[in-house]
Design an enzyme around this catalytic site. Structure first.
Site, PDB file in Angstrom:
ATOM      1  N   ALA A  35       0.832  -1.215   0.000  1.00 41.21           N
ATOM      2  CA  ALA A  35       0.000   0.000   0.000  1.00 41.21           C
ATOM      3  C   ALA A  35       0.863   1.260   0.000  1.00 41.21           C
ATOM      4  O   ALA A  35       0.569   2.231  -0.716  1.00 41.21           O
ATOM      5  CB  ALA A  35      -0.926  -0.006   1.216  1.00 41.21           C
ATOM      6  N   GLU A  36       1.935   1.247   0.789  1.00 43.23           N
ATOM      7  CA  GLU A  36       2.835   2.407   0.835  1.00 43.23           C
ATOM      8  C   GLU A  36       3.540   2.588  -0.506  1.00 43.23           C
ATOM      9  O   GLU A  36       3.717   3.705  -1.004  1.00 43.23           O
ATOM     10  CB  GLU A  36       3.863   2.218   1.953  1.00 43.23           C
ATOM     11  CG  GLU A  36       4.898   3.328   2.089  1.00 43.23           C
ATOM     12  CD  GLU A  36       4.324   4.657   2.551  1.00 43.23           C
ATOM     13  OE1 GLU A  36       5.063   5.658   2.525  1.00 43.23           O
ATOM     14  OE2 GLU A  36       3.132   4.706   2.921  1.00 43.23           O
ATOM     15  N   LYS A 118      46.703  -3.439  -8.071  1.00 42.34           N
ATOM     16  CA  LYS A 118      45.974  -4.282  -9.028  1.00 42.34           C
ATOM     17  C   LYS A 118      45.119  -5.284  -8.244  1.00 42.34           C
ATOM     18  O   LYS A 118      45.618  -6.310  -7.787  1.00 42.34           O
ATOM     19  CB  LYS A 118      46.945  -5.009  -9.953  1.00 42.34           C
ATOM     20  CG  LYS A 118      46.259  -5.752 -11.089  1.00 42.34           C
ATOM     21  CD  LYS A 118      47.281  -6.365 -12.033  1.00 42.34           C
ATOM     22  CE  LYS A 118      46.581  -7.064 -13.184  1.00 42.34           C
ATOM     23  NZ  LYS A 118      45.730  -8.190 -12.733  1.00 42.34           N
ATOM     24  N   LYS A 291      50.381   3.557 -15.032  1.00 42.41           N
ATOM     25  CA  LYS A 291      49.849   4.270 -16.197  1.00 42.41           C
ATOM     26  C   LYS A 291      50.516   5.632 -16.300  1.00 42.41           C
ATOM     27  O   LYS A 291      50.695   6.316 -15.277  1.00 42.41           O
ATOM     28  CB  LYS A 291      48.334   4.480 -16.064  1.00 42.41           C
ATOM     29  CG  LYS A 291      47.508   3.221 -15.978  1.00 42.41           C
ATOM     30  CD  LYS A 291      46.044   3.550 -15.735  1.00 42.41           C
ATOM     31  CE  LYS A 291      45.225   2.297 -15.481  1.00 42.41           C
ATOM     32  NZ  LYS A 291      43.845   2.610 -15.076  1.00 42.41           N
ATOM     33  N   LYS A 315      53.583  -7.223 -11.888  1.00 44.04           N
ATOM     34  CA  LYS A 315      53.008  -8.288 -11.066  1.00 44.04           C
ATOM     35  C   LYS A 315      53.882  -8.619  -9.856  1.00 44.04           C
ATOM     36  O   LYS A 315      55.117  -8.600  -9.933  1.00 44.04           O
ATOM     37  CB  LYS A 315      52.811  -9.555 -11.912  1.00 44.04           C
ATOM     38  CG  LYS A 315      51.929  -9.350 -13.149  1.00 44.04           C
ATOM     39  CD  LYS A 315      50.500  -9.033 -12.809  1.00 44.04           C
ATOM     40  CE  LYS A 315      49.720 -10.212 -12.318  1.00 44.04           C
ATOM     41  NZ  LYS A 315      49.397 -11.191 -13.380  1.00 44.04           N
ATOM     42  N   CYS A 412      37.234 -44.036  16.112  1.00 42.16           N
ATOM     43  CA  CYS A 412      36.433 -44.947  16.953  1.00 42.16           C
ATOM     44  C   CYS A 412      36.057 -46.245  16.250  1.00 42.16           C
ATOM     45  O   CYS A 412      35.544 -47.163  16.895  1.00 42.16           O
ATOM     46  CB  CYS A 412      35.177 -44.239  17.451  1.00 42.16           C
ATOM     47  SG  CYS A 412      33.939 -43.936  16.150  1.00 42.16           S
ATOM     48  N   CYS A 425      31.171 -39.340  10.805  1.00 41.98           N
ATOM     49  CA  CYS A 425      31.052 -40.351  11.854  1.00 41.98           C
ATOM     50  C   CYS A 425      29.807 -40.033  12.678  1.00 41.98           C
ATOM     51  O   CYS A 425      29.743 -38.975  13.311  1.00 41.98           O
ATOM     52  CB  CYS A 425      32.291 -40.356  12.750  1.00 41.98           C
ATOM     53  SG  CYS A 425      32.117 -41.477  14.162  1.00 41.98           S
ATOM     54  N   CYS A 430      32.104 -40.940  19.844  1.00 39.34           N
ATOM     55  CA  CYS A 430      33.425 -40.901  19.198  1.00 39.34           C
ATOM     56  C   CYS A 430      34.368 -40.002  19.991  1.00 39.34           C
ATOM     57  O   CYS A 430      34.085 -38.811  20.185  1.00 39.34           O
ATOM     58  CB  CYS A 430      33.299 -40.391  17.765  1.00 39.34           C
ATOM     59  SG  CYS A 430      34.888 -40.247  16.926  1.00 39.34           S
TER      60      CYS A 430
END
EC number: 6.5.1.2
Length: 674
Positions: A35-36, A118, A291, A315, A412, A425, A430
Site C-alpha cells: 500500500a505504501e 591491481k 599508467k 606483477k 572410533c 562419523c 566418538c
C-alpha cells in the site's frame, strides 16, 4: 507547487521507488508495504501528469512490470573495446617499458606515472546514458561480454544514476571478493560437501554469474573502478590521477592507495612498499598497475591490437611452490565430518613451512584428480590457508595411487555415513568428536577456560569424567586431584576458571558450541539479532537469513543443528548448570533504537567502529534506507551519501559521531573499545 518544487519531489520519488524495486525484486527484502509503495507510485504519476515536462523514459511509471529476477547473461557489445595489460615481473622490464615510451614519443624520461594496486578480480564495464545505468557487463573477449546488470546492482556501492557526466559514458572496474567473505563462503561450501573455489577471483566470477541475484547479494562482492571508455574525452580530464578523483567524486568506489611516481625507479619504490603491505589488505592484490599520468600522451601512444602502450601491470612474485603429496590422513572434526589432509614434502611459502594441506572433501579430490605420490602446485589461499592449486600430471610416473576413503571412523571404528559428498562419523561417543568439541569450547576466543589444555581434556575423557562440554560444570575437586600432575591448587584454579566461564554471554557461547559456519563475527551477529538462546532455538530459516553474514547454506546448516534433539539437550544441561544464555548487556544501551550506515574511510578500522556502535545498542547496516537514523561519512565517501541525501537521511562526520557517543555515554569514545 512550483515547477522547481515538483522537479525535486519527482526526482526524490523516482529514487525512492527504484530503491524499493531493488529491495523487492532483487533482494526479496521489502521495507515497506504494498500500500505504501502504491501511494508513492500514484503520487509520482499525478505529478508527471500535472507537469508533463518532467516526464522521462527512465521513470518507474514508464516501465512495464518489474525487472526479471533471473539474470540472463546475454551477450552485449561494449561501445568501445576493453584492452588487456602487458605484464612486467622485474624492475628491468619496467625500465624497458619506459624506454619504449621514450622511443615512441621521441623524448627522454623520466615520466610521471599514476600507480594503483591491481585488485585481483573480474573486469566489468558499466554503460550509462544521460546518467542512467543501461547495462553492466563482464569484459569477455574485450569486444563482447556477458550482461550481468542485475547481479552488479546487488553491490551497494555501484551507482545507478550519475550527474555531471557525459551523455554516453563507460566506467571500467573490477569486481572482487574480500578475503574474509571468500573464506566464509568456502567454509559454507565445504560443510555442504560442495565444490569450493580455488581463490577469491574465481569466487567473484562464480558469484557474479549466479542466476538468482539474491544468491549474489549474499556473497559479499565489492567493486573498485579505475578507468573510463566512451566519454573520456568529453570529461576534459588531463591526468589519470584526476580521473580517479573524478570517479570518486561521482560516487564510485576507488581503491584508496593510488599515488604518483616519477620514472621506473619511483614506480619500484611504490611497488616494494606495497609488496610488503600485500598481506595486510582485505582483498587479493596481484601487483600494481602503472599508467602514464598525462592523458594527452595516451592519445600519442595509442594501442597495440591487444594492449595500451601507456600502461603496464607490474606483477607481484607468485607464491606458488611445487612439492609431492606423500600421504593422506583423515581427521575427525567436532561435528564428525571427516576431512582429508594431505601430507606434503615440506616447502616454504610466504614466510612459513607448509607440510600439510587440506583436501577439503570428496568433490575437491575428484575435481582435482589428485593421487598419493603426485607432484602438486601449492599456494596460500587468501594468503592464509595452504591449498593445492593443481596436479602436475605431466610429472606422473604411473606409480601414483588413488586416495581411498575409509569405511570406518579412523578414531572410533564406527561405520561412516555419507551425506552427499560429506563423510561423517555418526557415533555420539566418538572420542575424537568429543575431544575437538571440548577443546574448541575451552579455547580463548570461546569460553576461555584457562588451564584446560589438550592433555587434560584427553585425561578427562579417558577417565570418563566428562562426555561433553556440559559435564565440565559437574566436575568436583575430588575428581581432579587424583589426575596425573593435577594438585589441589591446580584443581581449584581450573574449577574457578570453569565457574567464571558461565558468564561469558551468548555471543561467546554460540561460538564455543561450534554451530556450523559460525565464527566469531557470525556468533556476535546472531547474539545481537536474537538476544537469548531460547529465541534462537525458535528461529526459522527466514529469521536466520536476516542476520548479517548468513547465507542460505549456513542458515540451513545452523537450523538443522538447532532442531537436533542432542543439541537441544546439551543446551538444556548447560542452562541447568548456570551457563548464561543471554547476550551481554551493551554499555548503557546509549544508542539503542538508532540505525547507522558508514561510508568512506575512517581514522579507526571500520569493523571496530561498527562493533563499538553495536556494543552501545545501535544497529549497523550496509545500505541506506528511510529507516537509517544516521549516515556516518568518512573520507572519500561512496554512493551511499547521494542516496542518503535523496532520502533525507541525516549525516554525521566521524568527529560528530564521537561527540554523539560522548554525549550519550559521558565517556571519551576513543577510550571505549569494541
Amino acid at each position: 507547487m512550483t515547477l522547481e518544487e515538483a522537479r525535486r519531489r519527482v526526482n526524490e520519488l523516482r529514487d525512492l521507488i527504484r530503491y524499493h524495486n531493488y529491495l523487492y525484486y532483487v533482494l526479496d527484502a521489502p521495507e515497506i508495504s504494498d500500500a505504501e509503495y502504491d501511494r508513492l507510485l500514484r503520487e509520482l504519476k499525478e505529478l508527471e501528469e500535472r507537469f508533463p515536462e518532467l516526464k522521462s523514459p527512465d521513470s518507474p511509471t514508464e516501465q512495464v512490470g518489474a525487472r526479471p529476477l533471473e539474470a540472463t547473461f546475454r551477450p552485449v557489445r561494449h561501445p568501445t573495446r576493453m584492452y588487456s595489460l602487458d605484464n612486467a615481473f622485474s624492475l628491468d622490464e619496467v625500465r624497458a617499458f619506459e624506454e619504449r615510451i621514450e622511443r615512441a614519443l621521441g623524448r627522454k624520461g623520466p615520466f610521471l606515472y599514476t600507480v594503483e594496486r591491481k585488485v585481483d578480480g573480474l573486469s566489468v564495464n558499466l554503460y550509462y546514458e544521460e546518467g542512467i545505468l543501461v547495462f553492466g557487463a563482464t569484459r569477455g573477449d574485450g569486444e563482447t561480454g556477458e550482461e550481468v546488470t542485475q547481479n552488479l546492482l546487488t553491490i551497494p556501492t555501484i551507482p545507478r544514476r550519475l550527474t555531471g557526466v557525459p551523455d554516453r559514458l563507460e566506467v571500467r572496474g573490477e569486481v572482487y571478493m574480500p578475503i574474509e567473505a571468500f573464506l566464509r563462503l568456502n567454509q559454507e561450501l565445504e560443510e555442504a560437501g560442495e565444490r569450493i573455489f580455488k581463490n577469491p577471483r574465481n569466487a567473484a566470477a562464480g558469484s557474479l554469474r549466479q542466476k538468482d541475484p539474491r544468491v549474489t547479494a549474499r556473497r559479499g562482492l565489492r567493486a573498485t573502478f579505475y578507468a573510463l571508455g566512451l566519454g573520456l574525452e568529453e570529461t576534459g580530464l588531463k591526468s589519470q590521477h584526476d580521473l580517479l578523483l573524478w570517479l570518486r567524486e561521482r560516487g564510485f568506489p576507488v581503491e584508496h592507495g593510488f599515488t604518483r611516481a616519477l620514472g621506473a625507479e619511483g614506480v619500484e619504490e611504490v611497488y616494494q612498499a606495497w609488496l610488503k603491505e600485500r598481506r595486510k589488505l582485505p582483498f587479493e592484490a596481484d601487483g600494481v598497475v602503472v599508467k602514464l599520468d598525462d592523458l594527452a600522451l595516451w592519445r600519442e601512444l595509442g594501442y597495440t591490437a591487444r594492449t595500451p602502450r601507456f600502461a603496464l601491470a607490474y606483477k607481484f612474485p607468485a607464491e606458488e611452490k611445487e612439492t609431492r603429496l606423500l600421504s593422506v590422513a583423515f581427521q575427525v572434526g567436532r561435528t564428525g565430518r571427516i576431512t582429508p589432509v594431505g601430507v606434503l614434502e615440506p616447502v616454504f611459502i610466504e614466510g612459513s613451512e607448509v607440510s600439510r594441506v587440506t583436501l577439503h572433501n570428496e568433490s575437491f579430490i575428484e575435481e582435482l584428480d589428485v593421487r598419493i605420490g603426485d607432484w602438486v602446485l601449492v599456494h596460500k589461499a587468501g594468503g592464509v590457508i595452504p591449498e593445492v592449486l593443481r596436479v602436475l600430471k605431466e610429472r606422473r610416473t604411473g606409480e601414483e595411487k588413488p586416495i581411498i576413503w575409509p569405511e570406518n571412523c579412523p578414531e572410533c571404528g564406527h561405520a561412516l555415513i555419507k551425506e552427499g559428498k560429506v563423510h561423517r562419523c555418526p557415533n555420539p561417543l566418538c572420542p575424537a568428536k568429543r575431544f575437538e568439541a571440548i577443546r574448541h569450547y575451552a579455547s580463548r576466543k570461546a569460553m576461555d577456560i584457562q588451564g584446560l589444555g589438550e592433555k587434560l581434556i584427553e585425561k578427562l575423557l579417558e577417565k570418563g569424567l566428562v562426555r561433553d562440554v556440559a559435564d565440565l560444570y559437574r566436575l568436583k575437586k575430588e575428581d581432579l586431584v587424583n589426575l596425573e600432575r593435577m594438585g589441589e591448587k591446580s584443581a581449584e584454579n581450573l574449577l574457578r576458571q570453569i565457574e567464571e566461564s558461565k558468564g561469558r554471554g551468548l555471543e561467546r557461547l554460540l561460538y564455543a558450541l561450534g554451530l556450523p559456519g559460525v565464527g566469531e563475527v557470525l556468533a556476535r551477529n546472531l547474539a545481537l539479532r536474537f538476544g537469548h538462546m531460547d529465541r534462537l532455538l525458535e528461529a526459522g530459516l527466514e529469521d536466520l537469513l536476516e542476520v548479517e553474514g548468513v547465507g542460505e547454506l549456513t542458515a540451513r546448516a545452523i537450523l538443522n543443528t538447532l532442531k537436533d534433539p542432542e543439541f537441544r539437550d546439551l543446551v538444556r544441561r548447560l542452562k541447568e548448570a548456570g551457563v548464561e544464555m543471554e547476550a551481554k548487556e551493551r554499555e548503557g544501551e546509549a544508542l539503542k533504537g538508532l540505525t547507522f550506515v558508514i561510508t568512506g574511510e575512517l581514522s579507526r578500522p571500520r569493523e571496530e567502529v561498527k562493533a563499538l556502535l553495536r556494543r552501545l545498542g545501535a544497529k549497523v547496516t550496509d545500505s541506506v534506507s528511510r529507516k537509517t537514523s544516521f549516515l556516518v561519512v568518512g573520507e572519500n565517501p561512496g554512493s551511499k551519501l547521494e542516496k542518503a541525501r535523496a532520502l533525507g537521511v541525516p549525516t554525521l562526520s566521524e568527529e560528530e559521531l564521537y561527540r554523539l557517543i560522548e554525549e550519550r555515554t559521558g565517556k571519551d569514545p576513543r577510550a571505549l573499545t569494541a
